[in-house]
Design a protein around this motif. Structure first.
Motif, mmCIF file in Angstrom:
data_model
loop_
_atom_site.group_PDB
_atom_site.id
_atom_site.type_symbol
_atom_site.label_atom_id
_atom_site.label_comp_id
_atom_site.label_asym_id
_atom_site.label_seq_id
_atom_site.Cartn_x
_atom_site.Cartn_y
_atom_site.Cartn_z
ATOM 1 N N THR A 94 37.758 28.519 49.797
ATOM 2 C CA THR A 94 38.856 28.251 48.859
ATOM 3 C C THR A 94 38.788 29.164 47.636
ATOM 4 O O THR A 94 39.631 29.062 46.740
ATOM 5 N N ALA A 95 37.793 30.064 47.596
ATOM 6 C CA ALA A 95 37.585 30.891 46.401
ATOM 7 C C ALA A 95 38.261 32.254 46.486
ATOM 8 O O ALA A 95 38.062 33.096 45.609
ATOM 9 N N GLN A 96 39.065 32.497 47.525
ATOM 10 C CA GLN A 96 39.770 33.774 47.603
ATOM 11 C C GLN A 96 40.746 33.889 46.435
ATOM 12 O O GLN A 96 41.485 32.953 46.130
ATOM 13 N N ASN A 97 40.716 35.043 45.782
ATOM 14 C CA ASN A 97 41.575 35.314 44.628
ATOM 15 C C ASN A 97 41.294 34.387 43.444
ATOM 16 O O ASN A 97 42.162 34.161 42.597
ATOM 17 N N ALA A 98 40.083 33.838 43.393
ATOM 18 C CA ALA A 98 39.725 32.950 42.285
ATOM 19 C C ALA A 98 39.450 33.756 41.021
ATOM 20 O O ALA A 98 39.050 34.919 41.070
ATOM 21 N N ARG A 99 39.667 33.116 39.888
ATOM 22 C CA ARG A 99 39.354 33.746 38.605
ATOM 23 C C ARG A 99 37.863 33.676 38.323
ATOM 24 O O ARG A 99 37.276 34.602 37.767
ATOM 25 N N ILE A 117 35.707 26.015 41.399
ATOM 26 C CA ILE A 117 36.451 27.263 41.592
ATOM 27 C C ILE A 117 37.697 27.232 40.728
ATOM 28 O O ILE A 117 38.510 26.302 40.824
ATOM 29 N N GLU A 118 37.829 28.229 39.872
ATOM 30 C CA GLU A 118 38.991 28.318 38.997
ATOM 31 C C GLU A 118 40.040 29.204 39.653
ATOM 32 O O GLU A 118 39.829 30.405 39.856
ATOM 33 N N LEU A 119 41.175 28.594 39.997
ATOM 34 C CA LEU A 119 42.247 29.306 40.694
ATOM 35 C C LEU A 119 43.440 29.485 39.776
ATOM 36 O O LEU A 119 43.756 28.622 38.951
ATOM 37 N N SER A 121 47.427 29.570 39.215
ATOM 38 C CA SER A 121 48.628 29.002 39.828
ATOM 39 C C SER A 121 49.807 29.936 39.585
ATOM 40 O O SER A 121 49.699 30.958 38.907
ATOM 41 N N SER A 126 45.659 27.833 35.068
ATOM 42 C CA SER A 126 44.600 27.736 36.073
ATOM 43 C C SER A 126 44.376 26.289 36.486
ATOM 44 O O SER A 126 44.702 25.351 35.752
#
Length: 280
Positions: A94-99, A117-119, A121, A126
């Motif tokens: 789930t960490a793809q393209n995560a900040r 994991i900080e994503l 939106s 985030s």
């Protein structure tokens, strides 16, 4: 006992995710060893009982922008955690393209590795996705069984061919036999061979080269043409090959006393040692 770490660089995060995926394919249950400067993923099945063994090492400074840990004591500044490797791999998917990604040792009625994991939106704000991965803290008295393996001098060390090519060959051989013979010599020749009552099939690789130091040590007492061989379970070799996400920068096969085949790989900033015992 404390541990927290953070990754903010996208390339480091992708690399750490690939390592996690590799470990999940190599070991269902593994030990994570945390020390001030390194992380190790360890599989320590007893080779004498037919199990494989693995030692994977990461320099923490090559992955983490922040890294803090306190071991069980000042004299034993390490932490050993047993975990299901697939749980970590699944969390990191789930960490793809995560900040950013944070990993912390927590206690939520039971010990956990909490992965946050900080994503980003669509609105540029985030959101945080959190996974709690159950772990088992391994007591100090058991650490002695989880140390870096010592490798005896090999009869022959040889560079491996492209691993994808090798995997394709082994997959086809698996349809014929459960056993495989690996042969190699100091002339850069490697053979993968299966023998049954009905058929004998051999794939030859030539001009692979031998590591200089290993060749010098062995050549003093060994004919370069003479093959060293080891009989192994073909499924264990295929599991190892299937776990490699990309061709490593260095890949060496060592045959030790016709009893063990030891693979020594370097993937960018990650080193991997993998041991497969001979069939008894």
């Amino acid at each position: 006992m404390k541990f927290r770490a953070k990754i903010v660089d996208a390339a480091c995060l992708n690399h750490f995710t690939r390592v996690s995926n590799m470990i999940a394919k190599l070991a269902k249950i593994c030990t994570l060893r945390i020390s001030p400067d390194k992380l190790n993923f360890i599989l320590s099945d007893k080779l004498a009982s037919g199990g494989v063994s693995m030692w994977c090492e990461l320099e923490q400074e090559n992955f983490f922008s922040e890294f803090q840990m306190e071991g069980i004591s000042a004299a034993n500044n390490e932490i050993y955690l047993e975990l299901t490797s697939e749980n970590l791999s699944r969390a990191l998917k789930t960490a793809q393209n995560a900040r950013a990604l944070k990993i912390k040792l927590t206690n939520k009625h039971y010990p956990c590795l909490t992965v946050s994991i900080e994503l980003l939106s669509v609105s540029s704000s985030s959101r945080i996705v959190t996974h709690d991965i159950p772990v088992k803290v391994i007591p100090r008295r058991l650490w002695k069984d989880l140390q870096e393996p010592t490798v005896p001098d090999s009869d022959v060390s040889i560079y491996l061919p492209v691993l994808k090519t090798m995997k394709s060959v082994v997959e086809k051989m698996k349809n014929i036999s459960n056993h495989l013979i690996i042969e190699a010599n100091l002339n850069g020749e490697l053979n993968l061979k299966i023998e049954t009552e009905l058929v004998c099939v051999t794939t030859h690789f030539k001009d692979l080269g031998n590591p200089p130091l290993a060749s010098e040590n062995a050549s003093q007492a060994r004919n370069p043409e003479q093959m060293a061989e080891v009989h192994i379970d073909i499924r264990k070799l295929l599991q190892f090959l299937a776990g490699q996400q990309a061709n490593p920068t260095k890949a060496v096969c060592n045959i030790v006393n016709n009893k063990i085949v030891h693979f020594d790989l370097l993937h960018e900033d990650v080193s991997l040692q993998y041991f497969i015992p001979a069939l008894s």
